[in-house]
Design a protein around this motif. Structure first.
Motif, PDB file in Angstrom:
ATOM      1  N   LEU A  69       9.264  -3.997 -16.374  1.00  0.00           N
ATOM      2  CA  LEU A  69       8.695  -5.045 -17.216  1.00  0.00           C
ATOM      3  C   LEU A  69       8.286  -6.246 -16.375  1.00  0.00           C
ATOM      4  O   LEU A  69       8.944  -6.577 -15.382  1.00  0.00           O
ATOM      5  CB  LEU A  69       9.706  -5.506 -18.262  1.00  0.00           C
ATOM      6  CG  LEU A  69      10.135  -4.492 -19.321  1.00  0.00           C
ATOM      7  CD1 LEU A  69      11.270  -5.060 -20.153  1.00  0.00           C
ATOM      8  CD2 LEU A  69       8.957  -4.113 -20.214  1.00  0.00           C
ATOM      9  N   PRO A  70       7.219  -6.945 -16.769  1.00  0.00           N
ATOM     10  CA  PRO A  70       6.879  -8.202 -16.091  1.00  0.00           C
ATOM     11  C   PRO A  70       7.944  -9.250 -16.372  1.00  0.00           C
ATOM     12  O   PRO A  70       8.665  -9.161 -17.380  1.00  0.00           O
ATOM     13  CB  PRO A  70       5.528  -8.582 -16.708  1.00  0.00           C
ATOM     14  CG  PRO A  70       5.469  -7.855 -18.008  1.00  0.00           C
ATOM     15  CD  PRO A  70       6.251  -6.600 -17.828  1.00  0.00           C
ATOM     16  N   PRO A  71       8.061 -10.254 -15.521  1.00  0.00           N
ATOM     17  CA  PRO A  71       9.129 -11.262 -15.671  1.00  0.00           C
ATOM     18  C   PRO A  71       9.169 -11.921 -17.042  1.00  0.00           C
ATOM     19  O   PRO A  71      10.248 -12.177 -17.576  1.00  0.00           O
ATOM     20  CB  PRO A  71       8.806 -12.283 -14.574  1.00  0.00           C
ATOM     21  CG  PRO A  71       8.065 -11.500 -13.540  1.00  0.00           C
ATOM     22  CD  PRO A  71       7.266 -10.480 -14.302  1.00  0.00           C
ATOM     23  N   GLU A  72       7.993 -12.179 -17.640  1.00  0.00           N
ATOM     24  CA  GLU A  72       7.994 -12.864 -18.929  1.00  0.00           C
ATOM     25  C   GLU A  72       8.595 -11.987 -20.029  1.00  0.00           C
ATOM     26  O   GLU A  72       9.209 -12.507 -20.969  1.00  0.00           O
ATOM     27  CB  GLU A  72       6.577 -13.298 -19.312  1.00  0.00           C
ATOM     28  CG  GLU A  72       5.557 -12.191 -19.452  1.00  0.00           C
ATOM     29  CD  GLU A  72       4.851 -11.859 -18.137  1.00  0.00           C
ATOM     30  OE1 GLU A  72       3.778 -11.213 -18.205  1.00  0.00           O
ATOM     31  OE2 GLU A  72       5.380 -12.225 -17.057  1.00  0.00           O
ATOM     32  N   GLU A  73       8.442 -10.673 -19.921  1.00  0.00           N
ATOM     33  CA  GLU A  73       9.057  -9.793 -20.918  1.00  0.00           C
ATOM     34  C   GLU A  73      10.546  -9.620 -20.662  1.00  0.00           C
ATOM     35  O   GLU A  73      11.333  -9.494 -21.595  1.00  0.00           O
ATOM     36  CB  GLU A  73       8.351  -8.436 -20.937  1.00  0.00           C
ATOM     37  CG  GLU A  73       6.960  -8.480 -21.550  1.00  0.00           C
ATOM     38  CD  GLU A  73       6.440  -7.102 -21.876  1.00  0.00           C
ATOM     39  OE1 GLU A  73       7.185  -6.303 -22.477  1.00  0.00           O
ATOM     40  OE2 GLU A  73       5.279  -6.827 -21.515  1.00  0.00           O
ATOM     41  N   ARG A  74      10.952  -9.598 -19.409  1.00  0.00           N
ATOM     42  CA  ARG A  74      12.382  -9.503 -19.107  1.00  0.00           C
ATOM     43  C   ARG A  74      13.136 -10.719 -19.650  1.00  0.00           C
ATOM     44  O   ARG A  74      14.327 -10.631 -19.943  1.00  0.00           O
ATOM     45  CB  ARG A  74      12.597  -9.396 -17.596  1.00  0.00           C
ATOM     46  CG  ARG A  74      12.457  -7.991 -17.052  1.00  0.00           C
ATOM     47  CD  ARG A  74      12.820  -7.946 -15.596  1.00  0.00           C
ATOM     48  NE  ARG A  74      11.650  -7.702 -14.780  1.00  0.00           N
ATOM     49  CZ  ARG A  74      11.635  -7.757 -13.456  1.00  0.00           C
ATOM     50  NH1 ARG A  74      12.727  -8.083 -12.803  1.00  0.00           N
ATOM     51  NH2 ARG A  74      10.539  -7.510 -12.782  1.00  0.00           N
TER      52      ARG A  74
END
Length: 513
Positions: free
Chosen positions: A315-320
């Motif tokens: 996942l990209p950082p914003e989704e994590r």
């Protein structure tokens, strides 16, 4: 022409997230081969399909250095079926992870080639460090605030890592998997305990900072968690986020090892699957020595591990950074409620009530209140006499991630009051005790607020946002706009009286102007 009927058709039902593309993980371990298909790659993972085959690829590996051909054949047969399942479910991506047995065997290349040809996907053979890393990420994915040591017990090895502020470090691999322990100890559980003690003496993680919380992952340890729950009459029988005292669990480990050594049935053995029954004493031998070496205060169990951690890492950082509980609850609201937009109105409505009566919330309490609002209308399709019980079951026993067991009890009580009133008796005393008296009272207050909201709004948005509460002396007032004055009937007044009573307020009044 495709040999499977309807394979080219879109199988997605209306009860699925629109546009979601399934993702699959094939986990090739030392004890079992498992395929898990998730609805989509997201912060909150939803299972579409989960099946395992006990292939024991790691059996005899420590002695021969090779995978046994009969176990390879068993695994490849299962994987052929898993390839079909992934195809039928139209998995967009299939990730294949192989762990201890495959990375250690001298003859694993031919097996890996056969798996790749069958699944039409690349096999990623994880190093011990990578396995420890993804196990830790799996814990972070499901229990974001966990801090402590993580242990993932498989058939061939035990991976240890530390987590602080959502970041893992210092991964270790030890030759302590349950199948390896059976082989190395000549199936002597007493000898397995000695071997575990000797090998764990080399662990820097367990010796550097004793105490704190240990997070246990792996099928054998999950079996032990379920046994422990049954033996202590625990009201929930789910592993995820189950917490117990380390001393209590260490005692159970000793009882299991001693019984197995004496050739007797160990406590809880009748609650263990036949495929795990012989492995549990060896898992107990390892866990008991881990708890002693680390001098832990408590043990937390995680049902999420390498598979979920691997997907979390994609996942990209914003989704994590998203909250898995809030995302999961929002998705359930989209799929099951009459109007997801109404939940947003309800969040503001309940916040306004708490502000009016000057009740402050912690961040954790606000989070659970929002989740309860998202879930407050999930039972509407059920029979009116059973909507409450069905909603409570979906919340207390559902697959939500990111919520501990006291939080589940809070949500269950809020929905029980919402559907069945303040005098309901649908939740066991043992379940309610998990949340504690203060949280139960706030859950009842929240549920009573729902009972005021729904007769006004009919679960549709646009009404609640035009109302507000005030507290004037010892009287709770609900203010309606003049064009909605007709709502101020006996039914709403009675619900408002109930809410005032729960809040300890003497009287109430519906005001329209």
């Amino acid at each position: 022409m495709n040999q499977f009927w309807g394979l080219d058709a879109d199988p997605t039902a209306q009860g699925r997230i629109k546009g979601a593309r399934p993702v699959a993980v094939l986990d090739i371990g030392s004890n079992s081969v498992r395929l898990v298909v998730y609805e989509r790659l997201a912060r909150s993972l939803t299972l579409l399909y989960n099946e395992k085959s006990s292939c024991a690829l790691g059996r005899g590996l420590a002695q021969t250095g090779r995978l046994a051909y009969e176990n390879i054949d068993r695994a490849l047969t299962a994987i052929q079926r898993f390839a079909l399942v992934a195809q039928l479910m139209k998995a967009g991506e299939v990730y294949i992870l192989a762990t201890s047995a495959v990375r250690d065997a001298s003859n694993s290349k031919a097996f890996v080639d056969a798996v790749e040809a069958t699944m039409n996907a690349k096999v990623e053979v994880l190093s011990g460090a990578a396995e420890a890393h993804f196990a830790a990420l799996g814990v972070v994915a499901g229990i974001p605030d966990f801090t402590g040591i993580v242990g993932d017990l498989g058939g061939g090895s035990l991976e240890l890592s530390s987590i602080v502020d959502g970041v893992d470090a210092v991964g270790e691999t030890h030759e302590l998997g349950v199948i390896r322990m059976q082989d190395d100890a000549g199936r002597s559980v007493a000898r397995a305990r000695e071997i575990a003690r000797e090998r764990l003496a080399r662990s820097e993680l367990l010796s550097c900072k004793p105490g704190g919380q240990f997070c246990a992952i792996g099928g054998t340890w999950r079996s032990m968690a379920k046994m422990h729950q049954v033996l202590r009459n625990y009201p929930l029988h789910m592993v995820q986020h189950y917490v117990t005292k380390a001393g209590d669990l260490a005692k159970l480990c000793d009882e299991i090892v001693d019984a197995a050594t004496a050739g007797k049935a160990y406590p809880g053995s009748d609650h263990t699957s036949s495929s795990r029954r012989d492995l549990v004493p060896f898992g107990a031998a390892v866990l008991g020595e881990v708890l002693r070496a680390g001098k832990f205060d408590s043990v937390l169990f995680s049902a999420q591990g390498v598979r979920e951690g691997y997907l979390y890492g994609l996942l990209p950082p914003e989704e994590r950074a998203l909250d898995p509980l809030l995302q999961g609850a929002e998705e359930i609201s989209i799929l099951r409620s009459r109007s997801p937009a109404h939940a947003e109105d309800l969040i503001r409505f309940t916040a306004g009530f708490l502000d009016a009566i000057q009740v402050k919330e912690t961040a954790a309490e606000e989070r659970l209140r929002k989740v309860a609002c998202y879930l407050s209308d999930i039972g509407w399709r059920g029979h009116p006499d059973y909507r409450g019980e069905q909603s409570v079951d979906m919340v207390a026993y559902g697959a939500l991630a990111g919520v501990d067991h006291p939080g589940r009890a809070f949500l269950a009580e809020a929905l029980a009051v919402r559907y069945m009133g303040l005098k309901h008796k649908s939740i066991s005393h043992e379940l309610m005790e998990l949340a504690g008296p203060a949280a139960n009272m706030k859950a009842r207050l929240l549920g009573a607020t729902f009972r005021v909201a729904y007769p006004m709004s009919a679960a549709m948005p646009g009404v609640l946002q035009r109302t507000h509460f005030s507290l004037e002396g010892s009287r709770l007032r609900l203010h309606l706009p003049e064009d909605l004055a007709f709502l101020a009937g006996e039914h709403l007044a009675g619900r408002l009286d109930q809410l005032a009573g729960v809040a300890g307020i003497k009287s109430s009044e519906v005001v329209a102007k």
